[in-house]
Design a protein around this motif. Structure first.
Motif, PDB file in Angstrom:
ATOM      1  N   THR A   1      18.737  -0.847   8.428  1.00 14.82           N
ATOM      2  CA  THR A   1      17.447  -2.096   8.643  1.00 14.82           C
ATOM      3  C   THR A   1      17.921  -3.439   8.496  1.00 14.82           C
ATOM      4  OG1 THR A   1      17.331  -2.095   6.216  1.00 14.82           O
ATOM      5  CG2 THR A   1      15.835  -0.317   7.484  1.00 14.82           C
ATOM      6  N   GLY A   2      18.970  -3.831   8.067  1.00 13.98           N
ATOM      7  CA  GLY A   2      19.462  -5.202   7.789  1.00 13.98           C
ATOM      8  C   GLY A   2      18.845  -5.809   6.614  1.00 13.98           C
ATOM      9  N   GLY A   3      18.376  -4.953   5.835  1.00 11.57           N
ATOM     10  CA  GLY A   3      17.548  -5.562   4.611  1.00 11.57           C
ATOM     11  C   GLY A   3      18.722  -5.997   3.494  1.00 11.57           C
ATOM     12  N   THR A   4      18.042  -6.598   2.509  1.00  8.74           N
ATOM     13  CA  THR A   4      18.804  -7.210   1.395  1.00  8.74           C
ATOM     14  C   THR A   4      18.728  -6.283   0.157  1.00  8.74           C
ATOM     15  OG1 THR A   4      18.438  -9.363   2.098  1.00  8.74           O
ATOM     16  CG2 THR A   4      18.936  -9.091  -0.137  1.00  8.74           C
ATOM     17  N   LEU A   5      19.841  -6.080  -0.142  1.00  8.35           N
ATOM     18  CA  LEU A   5      20.029  -4.898  -1.442  1.00  8.35           C
ATOM     19  C   LEU A   5      19.633  -5.669  -2.820  1.00  8.35           C
ATOM     20  CD1 LEU A   5      23.147  -2.760  -0.523  1.00  8.35           C
ATOM     21  CD2 LEU A   5      20.863  -2.028  -0.708  1.00  8.35           C
TER      22      LEU A   5
ATOM     23  N   LEU B   1      13.547   6.323   9.443  1.00  6.17           N
ATOM     24  CA  LEU B   1      13.274   4.998   9.788  1.00  6.17           C
ATOM     25  C   LEU B   1      12.681   4.478  11.132  1.00  6.17           C
ATOM     26  CD1 LEU B   1      16.550   3.581   7.983  1.00  6.17           C
ATOM     27  CD2 LEU B   1      14.341   3.316   7.216  1.00  6.17           C
ATOM     28  N   LYS B   2      13.085   5.418  12.177  1.00  3.63           N
ATOM     29  CA  LYS B   2      12.706   5.234  13.531  1.00  3.63           C
ATOM     30  C   LYS B   2      10.976   5.778  13.520  1.00  3.63           C
ATOM     31  CE  LYS B   2      16.765   6.303  16.138  1.00  3.63           C
ATOM     32  NZ  LYS B   2      17.428   7.343  17.036  1.00  3.63           N
ATOM     33  N   GLU B   3      10.783   6.758  12.716  1.00  4.94           N
ATOM     34  CA  GLU B   3       9.576   7.176  12.581  1.00  4.94           C
ATOM     35  C   GLU B   3       8.507   6.312  11.933  1.00  4.94           C
ATOM     36  OE1 GLU B   3       6.936  10.637  10.281  1.00  4.94           O
ATOM     37  OE2 GLU B   3       8.834  10.879  10.347  1.00  4.94           O
ATOM     38  N   ILE B   4       8.783   5.460  10.806  1.00  7.40           N
ATOM     39  CA  ILE B   4       8.237   4.484  10.390  1.00  7.40           C
ATOM     40  C   ILE B   4       8.353   3.022  10.894  1.00  7.40           C
ATOM     41  CG2 ILE B   4       7.607   5.652   8.113  1.00  7.40           C
ATOM     42  CD1 ILE B   4       9.977   3.937   6.997  1.00  7.40           C
ATOM     43  N   LYS B   5       9.028   2.907  12.177  1.00  6.52           N
ATOM     44  CA  LYS B   5       9.338   1.798  12.831  1.00  6.52           C
ATOM     45  C   LYS B   5      10.173   0.672  12.085  1.00  6.52           C
ATOM     46  CE  LYS B   5       5.371   2.498  16.062  1.00  6.52           C
ATOM     47  NZ  LYS B   5       5.742   4.081  15.918  1.00  6.52           N
ATOM     48  N   MET B   6      11.327   1.048  11.079  1.00  5.01           N
ATOM     49  CA  MET B   6      11.655   0.164  10.476  1.00  5.01           C
ATOM     50  C   MET B   6      13.482  -0.035  10.753  1.00  5.01           C
ATOM     51  SD  MET B   6       9.584  -1.126   8.341  1.00  5.01           S
ATOM     52  CE  MET B   6      11.090  -2.020   7.579  1.00  5.01           C
ATOM     53  N   LEU B   7      13.790   0.516  12.030  1.00  2.58           N
ATOM     54  CA  LEU B   7      15.000   0.219  12.399  1.00  2.58           C
ATOM     55  C   LEU B   7      15.142  -0.975  12.981  1.00  2.58           C
ATOM     56  CD1 LEU B   7      16.376   3.576  14.118  1.00  2.58           C
ATOM     57  CD2 LEU B   7      16.989   2.522  11.845  1.00  2.58           C
ATOM     58  N   LYS B   8      16.377  -1.833  12.632  1.00  2.39           N
ATOM     59  CA  LYS B   8      16.744  -3.185  12.976  1.00  2.39           C
ATOM     60  C   LYS B   8      17.108  -3.240  14.532  1.00  2.39           C
ATOM     61  CE  LYS B   8      21.625  -3.347  11.820  1.00  2.39           C
ATOM     62  NZ  LYS B   8      22.607  -4.185  10.998  1.00  2.39           N
TER      63      LYS B   8
ATOM     64  N   SER C   1       6.982 -14.215  12.977  1.00  2.10           N
ATOM     65  CA  SER C   1       7.500 -12.893  13.452  1.00  2.10           C
ATOM     66  C   SER C   1       8.953 -12.584  12.554  1.00  2.10           C
ATOM     67  CB  SER C   1       7.936 -12.825  14.920  1.00  2.10           C
ATOM     68  OG  SER C   1       9.064 -13.903  14.973  1.00  2.10           O
ATOM     69  N   ALA C   2       9.484 -13.434  11.775  1.00  2.13           N
ATOM     70  CA  ALA C   2      10.863 -12.921  11.054  1.00  2.13           C
ATOM     71  C   ALA C   2      10.447 -12.451   9.934  1.00  2.13           C
ATOM     72  CB  ALA C   2      11.560 -14.291  10.826  1.00  2.13           C
ATOM     73  N   LYS C   3      10.641 -11.166   9.723  1.00  4.51           N
ATOM     74  CA  LYS C   3      10.082 -10.298   8.516  1.00  4.51           C
ATOM     75  C   LYS C   3      11.291 -10.134   7.723  1.00  4.51           C
ATOM     76  CE  LYS C   3       5.847  -8.175  10.039  1.00  4.51           C
ATOM     77  NZ  LYS C   3       4.815  -8.024   9.122  1.00  4.51           N
ATOM     78  N   LYS C   4      11.157 -10.076   6.547  1.00  4.98           N
ATOM     79  CA  LYS C   4      12.384  -9.810   5.577  1.00  4.98           C
ATOM     80  C   LYS C   4      12.204  -8.546   4.697  1.00  4.98           C
ATOM     81  CE  LYS C   4      15.024 -12.864   4.303  1.00  4.98           C
ATOM     82  NZ  LYS C   4      16.275 -13.297   4.176  1.00  4.98           N
ATOM     83  N   ILE C   5      13.312  -7.834   4.708  1.00  8.67           N
ATOM     84  CA  ILE C   5      13.324  -6.530   4.038  1.00  8.67           C
ATOM     85  C   ILE C   5      14.249  -6.540   2.853  1.00  8.67           C
ATOM     86  CG2 ILE C   5      13.876  -4.066   4.384  1.00  8.67           C
ATOM     87  CD1 ILE C   5      13.563  -4.435   7.431  1.00  8.67           C
ATOM     88  N   LEU C   6      13.560  -6.027   1.797  1.00  6.62           N
ATOM     89  CA  LEU C   6      14.318  -6.008   0.399  1.00  6.62           C
ATOM     90  C   LEU C   6      14.490  -4.434   0.068  1.00  6.62           C
ATOM     91  CD1 LEU C   6      15.434  -7.199  -2.213  1.00  6.62           C
ATOM     92  CD2 LEU C   6      13.292  -6.911  -3.322  1.00  6.62           C
ATOM     93  N   ILE C   7      15.640  -3.997  -0.500  1.00  7.66           N
ATOM     94  CA  ILE C   7      15.936  -2.472  -0.630  1.00  7.66           C
ATOM     95  C   ILE C   7      16.082  -2.737  -2.313  1.00  7.66           C
ATOM     96  CG2 ILE C   7      17.126  -0.264  -0.520  1.00  7.66           C
ATOM     97  CD1 ILE C   7      17.364  -2.663   2.511  1.00  7.66           C
ATOM     98  N   ALA C   8      15.352  -2.339  -3.159  1.00  9.15           N
ATOM     99  CA  ALA C   8      15.416  -2.440  -4.321  1.00  9.15           C
ATOM    100  C   ALA C   8      15.644  -1.172  -4.992  1.00  9.15           C
ATOM    101  CB  ALA C   8      14.185  -3.233  -5.175  1.00  9.15           C
ATOM    102  N   TYR C   9      16.646  -0.939  -5.704  1.00  8.89           N
ATOM    103  CA  TYR C   9      16.867   0.523  -6.170  1.00  8.89           C
ATOM    104  C   TYR C   9      17.639   0.588  -7.551  1.00  8.89           C
ATOM    105  CZ  TYR C   9      21.711  -0.387  -5.529  1.00  8.89           C
ATOM    106  OH  TYR C   9      23.047  -1.031  -5.587  1.00  8.89           O
ATOM    107  N   PHE C  10      17.231   1.785  -8.175  1.00  3.63           N
ATOM    108  CA  PHE C  10      17.892   1.871  -9.527  1.00  3.63           C
ATOM    109  C   PHE C  10      19.125   3.072  -9.161  1.00  3.63           C
ATOM    110  CE2 PHE C  10      18.073   4.992 -13.160  1.00  3.63           C
ATOM    111  CZ  PHE C  10      19.034   3.851 -13.865  1.00  3.63           C
ATOM    112  N   SER C  11      20.305   3.145  -9.575  1.00  2.00           N
ATOM    113  CA  SER C  11      21.150   4.137  -9.662  1.00  2.00           C
ATOM    114  C   SER C  11      21.886   4.309 -10.783  1.00  2.00           C
ATOM    115  CB  SER C  11      21.901   3.917  -8.295  1.00  2.00           C
ATOM    116  OG  SER C  11      22.831   5.031  -8.055  1.00  2.00           O
ATOM    117  N   TRP C  12      21.950   5.623 -11.108  1.00  2.00           N
ATOM    118  CA  TRP C  12      22.568   6.068 -12.296  1.00  2.00           C
ATOM    119  C   TRP C  12      23.935   6.265 -12.014  1.00  2.00           C
ATOM    120  CZ3 TRP C  12      24.394  10.810 -14.608  1.00  2.00           C
ATOM    121  CH2 TRP C  12      25.082  10.733 -15.585  1.00  2.00           C
TER     122      TRP C  12
END
Length: 185
Positions: free
Chosen positions: A55-59, A178-185, A29-40
């Motif tokens: 979300t508590g995700g890892t950047l 995030l609430k709509e897609i059920k991704m809030l921590k 049940s422990a799901k891990k979230i990654l937030i991968a992003y490119f920013s200039w």
């Protein structure tokens, strides 16, 4: 006495079996979230950080080995040349322990009506089978939907949830999304 020992042994055995069944369920049940992003220019980073805080995700910052020009016009010229050449710029580092992540947000600015070419490089470097991908982007005025769709196209082996587009650094609407897609921590 024999009956008491049998009852005690049965109780101990029951507890051992019950504990053995509980442990794997907790791990699954422990799901891990990654937030991968490119920013200039910092806009996408700002949005990614906001998503991580909710979300508590890892950047994970997607950084090119060869940095883009810091001035706007030269940067747009490089970005256009990369798009026209279908270039795939090298990325500085890889995501550590990729397998541990179940959900991967992928974010970027809109460049030349689509994702920056470095997003192609990123998505080609990983196996998305069994992952859920959630696209997000930052934009000035247009091509939000085209950019979100492109991230989905680049990750066909993944499941996908509804993406989000933010105008510049504006984080309005992110919590509701995030609430709509059920991704809030």
């Amino acid at each position: 006495m024999k009956a008491k020992l049998i009852a005690l042994f049965t109780a101990i055995s029951f507890c051992m079996v019950a504990n053995a069944q509980i442990a794997p369920v907790k791990e699954q049940s422990a799901k891990k979230i990654l937030i991968a992003y490119f920013s200039w220019g910092g806009n996408t980073q700002h949005v990614a950080e906001h998503i991580a805080s909710l979300t508590g995700g890892t950047l994970f910052r997607i950084e090119p080995e060869k940095p883009y020009p810091t001035e706007y016009t030269p940067c747009t010229e490089v970005a256009k040349a990369e798009k026209e050449a279908d270039a795939h710029p090298a990325i500085k580092k890889k995501v550590e322990d990729w397998e541990q992540y179940d959900t991967v947000f992928i974010g970027c600015p809109v460049w030349w009506w689509t994702v920056p070419m470095i997003i192609n490089t990123f998505t080609e470097g990983y196996d998305f089978k069994g992952k859920t991908v959630i696209p997000f982007c930052t934009y000035a005025s247009t091509y939000r939907d085209e950019t979100l769709i492109r991230i989905v196209e680049l990750t066909p082996a993944a499941e996908h949830l509804k993406g989000f587009g933010a105008v510049s650094k504006n984080t309005k609407g992110i919590e509701e999304w995030l609430k709509e897609i059920k991704m809030l921590k």
